[in-house]
Scaffold this active site. Structure first.
Site, mmCIF file in Angstrom:
data_model
loop_
_atom_site.group_PDB
_atom_site.id
_atom_site.type_symbol
_atom_site.label_atom_id
_atom_site.label_comp_id
_atom_site.label_asym_id
_atom_site.label_seq_id
_atom_site.Cartn_x
_atom_site.Cartn_y
_atom_site.Cartn_z
ATOM 1 N N LYS A 1 0.678 -0.619 0.390
ATOM 2 C CA LYS A 1 -0.194 -0.125 -0.387
ATOM 3 C C LYS A 1 1.309 1.224 -0.236
ATOM 4 O O LYS A 1 0.605 2.166 -0.682
ATOM 5 C CB LYS A 1 -1.143 0.050 1.463
ATOM 6 C CG LYS A 1 -1.928 -1.029 1.359
ATOM 7 C CD LYS A 1 -3.572 -0.990 2.701
ATOM 8 C CE LYS A 1 -4.447 -2.055 2.215
ATOM 9 N NZ LYS A 1 -4.821 -2.016 3.577
ATOM 10 N N ILE A 2 1.948 0.983 0.442
ATOM 11 C CA ILE A 2 2.868 2.395 0.912
ATOM 12 C C ILE A 2 3.330 2.591 -0.305
ATOM 13 O O ILE A 2 3.914 4.255 -0.668
ATOM 14 C CB ILE A 2 3.207 2.300 2.304
ATOM 15 C CG1 ILE A 2 2.972 2.203 3.257
ATOM 16 C CG2 ILE A 2 4.791 3.856 2.051
ATOM 17 C CD1 ILE A 2 4.337 1.677 4.746
ATOM 18 N N THR B 1 12.578 3.770 4.479
ATOM 19 C CA THR B 1 11.683 4.036 5.224
ATOM 20 C C THR B 1 11.204 2.948 6.152
ATOM 21 O O THR B 1 10.174 2.610 6.837
ATOM 22 C CB THR B 1 10.757 4.913 4.369
ATOM 23 O OG1 THR B 1 10.111 4.398 3.499
ATOM 24 C CG2 THR B 1 11.345 6.361 4.780
ATOM 25 N N ARG C 1 12.839 -0.690 7.437
ATOM 26 C CA ARG C 1 13.126 -1.061 9.107
ATOM 27 C C ARG C 1 14.692 -1.431 8.287
ATOM 28 O O ARG C 1 14.823 -1.350 8.044
ATOM 29 C CB ARG C 1 12.764 -2.569 9.300
ATOM 30 C CG ARG C 1 11.530 -2.886 9.651
ATOM 31 C CD ARG C 1 11.291 -1.641 10.847
ATOM 32 N NE ARG C 1 9.988 -2.160 11.406
ATOM 33 C CZ ARG C 1 8.406 -1.007 11.432
ATOM 34 N NH1 ARG C 1 8.652 -0.609 10.306
ATOM 35 N NH2 ARG C 1 7.683 -1.205 11.797
ATOM 36 N N ASP D 1 15.264 6.870 7.317
ATOM 37 C CA ASP D 1 14.437 7.004 8.865
ATOM 38 C C ASP D 1 14.239 6.106 9.413
ATOM 39 O O ASP D 1 13.245 6.230 10.646
ATOM 40 C CB ASP D 1 13.015 6.787 8.381
ATOM 41 C CG ASP D 1 11.466 8.257 9.141
ATOM 42 O OD1 ASP D 1 11.979 8.923 10.116
ATOM 43 O OD2 ASP D 1 10.861 7.379 9.159
ATOM 44 N N GLU E 1 18.767 1.284 15.942
ATOM 45 C CA GLU E 1 17.699 2.886 16.269
ATOM 46 C C GLU E 1 17.156 2.253 17.653
ATOM 47 O O GLU E 1 17.584 3.764 18.516
ATOM 48 C CB GLU E 1 16.317 3.051 15.199
ATOM 49 C CG GLU E 1 15.333 2.191 15.697
ATOM 50 C CD GLU E 1 14.645 2.600 14.355
ATOM 51 O OE1 GLU E 1 13.481 2.584 14.901
ATOM 52 O OE2 GLU E 1 14.928 2.492 13.092
ATOM 53 N N HIS F 1 12.676 7.810 12.630
ATOM 54 C CA HIS F 1 11.498 6.791 12.247
ATOM 55 C C HIS F 1 10.176 7.632 12.932
ATOM 56 O O HIS F 1 9.258 7.646 13.113
ATOM 57 C CB HIS F 1 11.448 6.498 13.451
ATOM 58 C CG HIS F 1 10.730 4.293 12.780
ATOM 59 N ND1 HIS F 1 11.461 3.247 12.863
ATOM 60 C CD2 HIS F 1 9.593 4.491 12.513
ATOM 61 C CE1 HIS F 1 10.447 3.005 12.373
ATOM 62 N NE2 HIS F 1 9.795 3.345 12.692
ATOM 63 N N GLN F 2 10.116 8.925 11.381
ATOM 64 C CA GLN F 2 8.903 9.531 11.406
ATOM 65 C C GLN F 2 8.263 9.556 10.665
ATOM 66 O O GLN F 2 7.041 10.770 10.501
ATOM 67 C CB GLN F 2 9.472 11.808 12.329
ATOM 68 C CG GLN F 2 10.088 11.729 10.845
ATOM 69 C CD GLN F 2 10.722 13.347 10.821
ATOM 70 O OE1 GLN F 2 11.674 13.706 11.485
ATOM 71 N NE2 GLN F 2 9.592 14.445 10.766
ATOM 72 N N ALA F 3 8.960 9.125 9.749
ATOM 73 C CA ALA F 3 7.601 8.931 8.506
ATOM 74 C C ALA F 3 6.340 8.771 8.773
ATOM 75 O O ALA F 3 5.322 9.237 8.134
ATOM 76 C CB ALA F 3 8.523 7.535 6.874
ATOM 77 N N PHE F 4 6.108 8.123 9.714
ATOM 78 C CA PHE F 4 4.822 7.622 10.621
ATOM 79 C C PHE F 4 3.558 9.194 10.686
ATOM 80 O O PHE F 4 2.502 8.798 10.908
ATOM 81 C CB PHE F 4 3.961 6.503 10.898
ATOM 82 C CG PHE F 4 4.299 7.303 12.718
ATOM 83 C CD1 PHE F 4 3.570 7.805 13.964
ATOM 84 C CD2 PHE F 4 6.080 7.170 12.755
ATOM 85 C CE1 PHE F 4 3.446 7.396 15.231
ATOM 86 C CE2 PHE F 4 6.060 7.420 14.278
ATOM 87 C CZ PHE F 4 5.095 7.418 15.017
#
Length: 337
Positions: free
Chosen positions: A159-160, A238, A240, A264, A269, A301-304
């Site tokens: 989907k992404i 973006t 893992r 990301d 991390e 890890h801010q893409a979401f």
């Protein structure tokens, strides 16, 4: 519904506000208990009699942790994310712990962040911003390239990735795609081409990783795969962190094989991301090295992290818990194969 407890691990102020607000406004009426620390074997006993535990991407849910949760009466593990590579699903099955997730919260949020990384790295707006604030209006070192007519290789066509492909095609890029499950109908409708990984590496000016992490694709990007890429390729991740071997990435950046990297996520991390470490020395040499490159853009890890995505994460997570406590079908359950 009588109040049921859910214990959250790895939370921040925005998590607590979002979950508490929606829990009240939509009448879920759960008792929510928040821990700042990530779930691990040392704090797995701190569940306050709850039957449900909620975790995020950097919490640890291996067999040892799950066993402790089970011994303390936990029946449901609710992930407030799509990925579940940090959960031992076989152990959960053996122990009788149900696992649910948020399969789709906002593909637009992730896809748009990919594009933000691409545009920033290409036109070097992050460097220009710093320069002009210091009164430096020179253009040297800021030259980019037209995206129009270039080729983007997209690994994974879920989907992404499909939202991302639509955006990139709007810029006039040609799209090569790789997926272990090729969707020929989508290929034709979207005007893309499925190719082998080797062909994608060889022909792409930009490569974006939009696939889940599995045991089979850990270090998908490594010394050998980087050697097959175009000189000066832009690499975006973006997905893992462990999709990329960081040592190989650093070497590729040093020798110029990789022209830019937008990350990301990072394979180690959990020791840094979502935390303020500005008063500390970064002891992770690989992370420190990445941060030293002016052609690397690292986000935490801010893409979401959009309003819409957070709302959907919270609502789906609480809906998953409600379904469990009311004995309904768990439509977002994940199980061991």
């Amino acid at each position: 519904m009588d109040k049921n407890k859910i214990v959250f691990f790895g939370t921040h102020s925005y998590d607590r506000h979002a979950f508490s607000d929606l829990n009240a406004s939509k009448g879920y009426d759960f008792e929510l208990i928040y821990h700042r620390s990530f779930l691990n074997e040392k704090n797995a006993d701190e569940i306050h009699g709850a039957k449900a535990v909620c975790i995020f991407v950097n919490d640890r849910a291996d067999r040892t942790v799950l066993t402790k949760l089970k011994e303390n009466g936990v029946e449901l593990l609710a992930l407030r994310c799509a990925g579940f590579n940090n959960v031992d699903l076989q152990a959960a099955k053996d122990l009788g712990i149900r696992v649910v997730r948020v399969p789709a919260y906002s593909p637009h949020a992730i896809a748009e962040h990919v594009v933000a990384l691409i545009l920033t790295l290409n036109r070097k707006t992050h460097r220009a911003y710093t320069r002009t604030r210091d009164g430096n209006f020179a253009l040297h070192g800021l030259m980019g390239f037209d995206l129009y007519g270039k080729t983007a290789g997209v690994i994974g066509t879920g989907k992404i990735a499909r939202v991302l492909i639509g955006i990139l095609k709007g810029f006039g890029l040609n799209i090569l795609a790789y997926d272990i499950f090729e969707d020929k109908e989508y290929e034709k409708a979207a005007g893309i081409k499925y190719v082998s990984l080797d062909e994608l590496y060889a022909k792409s000016d930009i490569i974006s990783l939009n696939c889940p992490l599995t045991p089979e694709n850990k270090y998908l990007i490594n010394k050998d795969s980087i050697a097959k890429m175009k000189d000066g390729v832009m690499l975006i991740n973006t997905g893992r962190g462990p999709l990329i071997n960081t040592e190989a990435l650093v070497e590729g950046l040093k020798n110029g094989k990789i022209g830019a990297a937008g990350l990301d996520v990072y394979e180690e991390e959990s020791q840094y991301f979502f935390q303020d470490k500005s008063d500390n020395i970064i002891a992770d040499d690989k992370l420190g090295r990445l941060l030293s490159f002016n052609n690397v853009l690292l986000t935490s890890h801010q893409a979401f992290f959009t309003k819409e995505a957070m709302h959907n994460i919270v609502d789906t997570t609480l809906s998953n818990a409600k379904a469990y406590f009311e004995g309904q079908e768990l439509v977002n359950e994940v199980k061991a194969k």
